[in-house]
Scaffold this motif. Sequence first.
Motif, PDB file in Angstrom:
ATOM      1  N   TYR A  77      29.983  90.007  16.681  1.00  0.00           N
ATOM      2  CA  TYR A  77      29.934  89.736  18.119  1.00  0.00           C
ATOM      3  C   TYR A  77      29.232  88.408  18.401  1.00  0.00           C
ATOM      4  O   TYR A  77      29.728  87.584  19.195  1.00  0.00           O
ATOM      5  CB  TYR A  77      29.216  90.888  18.824  1.00  0.00           C
TER       6      TYR A  77
ATOM      7  N   PRO B 144      27.097  95.197  23.613  1.00  0.00           N
ATOM      8  CA  PRO B 144      27.561  95.420  22.233  1.00  0.00           C
ATOM      9  C   PRO B 144      27.416  96.848  21.721  1.00  0.00           C
ATOM     10  O   PRO B 144      28.341  97.352  21.070  1.00  0.00           O
ATOM     11  CB  PRO B 144      26.718  94.429  21.417  1.00  0.00           C
TER      12      PRO B 144
ATOM     13  N   ILE C 130      34.057  92.783  17.932  1.00  0.00           N
ATOM     14  CA  ILE C 130      33.271  93.952  17.547  1.00  0.00           C
ATOM     15  C   ILE C 130      34.133  95.206  17.482  1.00  0.00           C
ATOM     16  O   ILE C 130      33.920  96.090  16.640  1.00  0.00           O
ATOM     17  CB  ILE C 130      32.078  94.126  18.514  1.00  0.00           C
TER      18      ILE C 130
ATOM     19  N   TYR D 120      27.212  93.594  14.841  1.00  0.00           N
ATOM     20  CA  TYR D 120      26.529  92.711  15.786  1.00  0.00           C
ATOM     21  C   TYR D 120      26.695  91.249  15.397  1.00  0.00           C
ATOM     22  O   TYR D 120      26.799  90.363  16.264  1.00  0.00           O
ATOM     23  CB  TYR D 120      25.058  93.088  15.843  1.00  0.00           C
TER      24      TYR D 120
END
Length: 715
Positions: free
Chosen positions: A308, A133, A322, A305
Amino acid sequence: MTALWTLSLLLSASLLGCLAVTSPDGSPLPHNLPPSLGTNSSDGSLSVDLPMALRVFSMDYHHVQAPFEIVLWIMLASLAKLGFHWSGRVPAVVPESCVLIMVGLLVGGVIYGVRHSAPPTLSADAFFLFLLPPIVLDAGYFLPGRLFFENLGTILWYAVLGTLWNVLGIGLSLYGVCLLAQSSLGDVSLLHCLLFGSLIAAVDPVAVLSVFQEMQVNEQLHILVFGESLLNDAVTVVLYKLFESFLRLPSVSGLDVLLGGCRVVVVGIGGLCVGLFFGLLAALTSRFTSRAQVIAPLFVFLYSYLSYLTSEMLHLSGIMAIVTCAATMKQYVEANVSERSNTSIQYFLKMWSSVSETLIFIFLGVSTIQDIHMWSWPFVTSTLLLCLIWRATGVLLLTAFVNKLRRNAVTFRDQFIIAYGGLRGAICFSLVFLIDDFPKKRLFITTTIVVILFTVFVQGMTIKPLVELLYVKRKKRALPTLSEEIHSRLIDHLVAGIEDVVGYWGQHYWKDKFEQFNKKYLRRFLIRNDRQASSSILRVYQELERREQRGVEEEAPPIVDPRSQGRPLLPEEMESIRRILSRNLQNFNNKQTPAYSRHTLHQDTLVDRTRKPLYRHQSLGERYSYNTITHFQGEDGGLSEPQRVRTGLSRSHTVCSISPRSTLLDSSDSAGPAQTRSMDPKAAREDLVSPKHQETMERAARKHLSFVLENEKQQ
């Protein structure tokens, strides 16, 4: 340099010591038990005894084992990265990813030799939930929006159709190889080959970014390779999960294939919608952070985040989510938060992604040292050749079609770099460990490691010389100026108007419609009123200022063209020249220069009258070779107003004399550019024939005086 590698070795030794404290299965060794523990029960189980005496010093490693080892791994990776950039000419020959993998191989080999067991591997959950990420967020937040959306059709063409081409081509071809080698590969089914083809076709954006950022290729080639690798991962992960679901079914029917195709579309669009939602929510939240600017950068990381994790929870594409979230919130967040907060966001993203990238390559090398390898020459060599062949043919065929629709065609040199730059990395390495156990899983792992090492070392080390050999167009280091941006927008509006007139809905038409919608609704709702730009030119200027601030530290050193004869200017020299020119231009604009014509010299009231005048001296020995204009002076050296009017002089003409007596100045009608004739011809003839004038001329000293232009500044 030696000190850096010494520190790296010391950290490696410390890490080995920490790993030696635990057994291979992760449980603590018996000799590490504190001395206060003993076996007091009859069955031999451990029980706690009271300490006999107070200890001055004690150690409890297992209490801090997990964070301590994580810090040591990060420190080792960071020192290896630092040593790479201080290793002289090594960065010019070997990519950073290769050096980090070699360090990982060395550390993994030492751990295996000390513990006589496999070193720790990079788990798929740790990679997909913690390391991937930050890298994707950094890529999405700093995504060049204009280039990306101008080439979006080509990028989707490569990422979707190109990935399907590679997956099906590699999977079906490997199944044919397995049918030919029935003795050793007969137990590999078609779905297993397609599953392996889906993961081995994943072009890793981490490896691609680490190599292409060092080469500084042109913007179009970079965005095509980067965008294709970024979206390629989303497609390959979805296809991998699809084929994994097919393997768990007792049988696959045509309806299952149709539902699988619908699932691919839902996963991609669902991730896009989740990212768009959280991006707009982050922009709206940043609007109310004016009274708490300290926590403003935190919302960028949290919402990204969270998008995601939400997509992964809903089995959607987390990469798409993301990237969309970062690209959506960027322009609104930058407008709402302060410059310091913007700088904090930029540096933290770069640091976070750099650490994650370094750890990924270190663990790739460490995880290669395993006991689970299985070798098969037909399968490994066929996979390696098929990856190169199917990617090259896919790029050539797809580009031949897409060039018919593009204004700027993708050249053959760029096509070769796109095909050759398909580097594999941690994504396919993590996916291969997620395969359910079956007899040939170890063969898949070995083949994946070989493909990764070949693409990173062989292709990654030779792609830079090939770029220089083929004279691929490089990236322009100079940032666009405000004038270039304004003219570029002017051309965009002009082309959008032409498309609207002729009834063609092209990219400029839709871009203009989105800009109108963004200005009318989104920016008013998502940006604070005091941060609303009064004009688009001011907004462009602010964007260029932010880009210039972060571009000074981020950009790599300029690539020296071997064909150039002279030494290129250093970035410091270019910046110094730019500052000098900007300062001089500003001083020139602020300079109050009087305007006058060649016929009349008007006095400027803004000019400092106390400044010393500039004299233009002429020789006193010159004879009367030209006609003169006579100026009379009184005893005090000044002219009376009637005399000034009669001679036709303006107020800007002043005569300097060395004598208090009245003097005479002769000047020709065509003498020089500093002399002016503005008197009335009839009045001049009367003055010339006047006896009074003749008497004055006889008594006056024949001396040449100079004009003084008060409105001309002394240089």
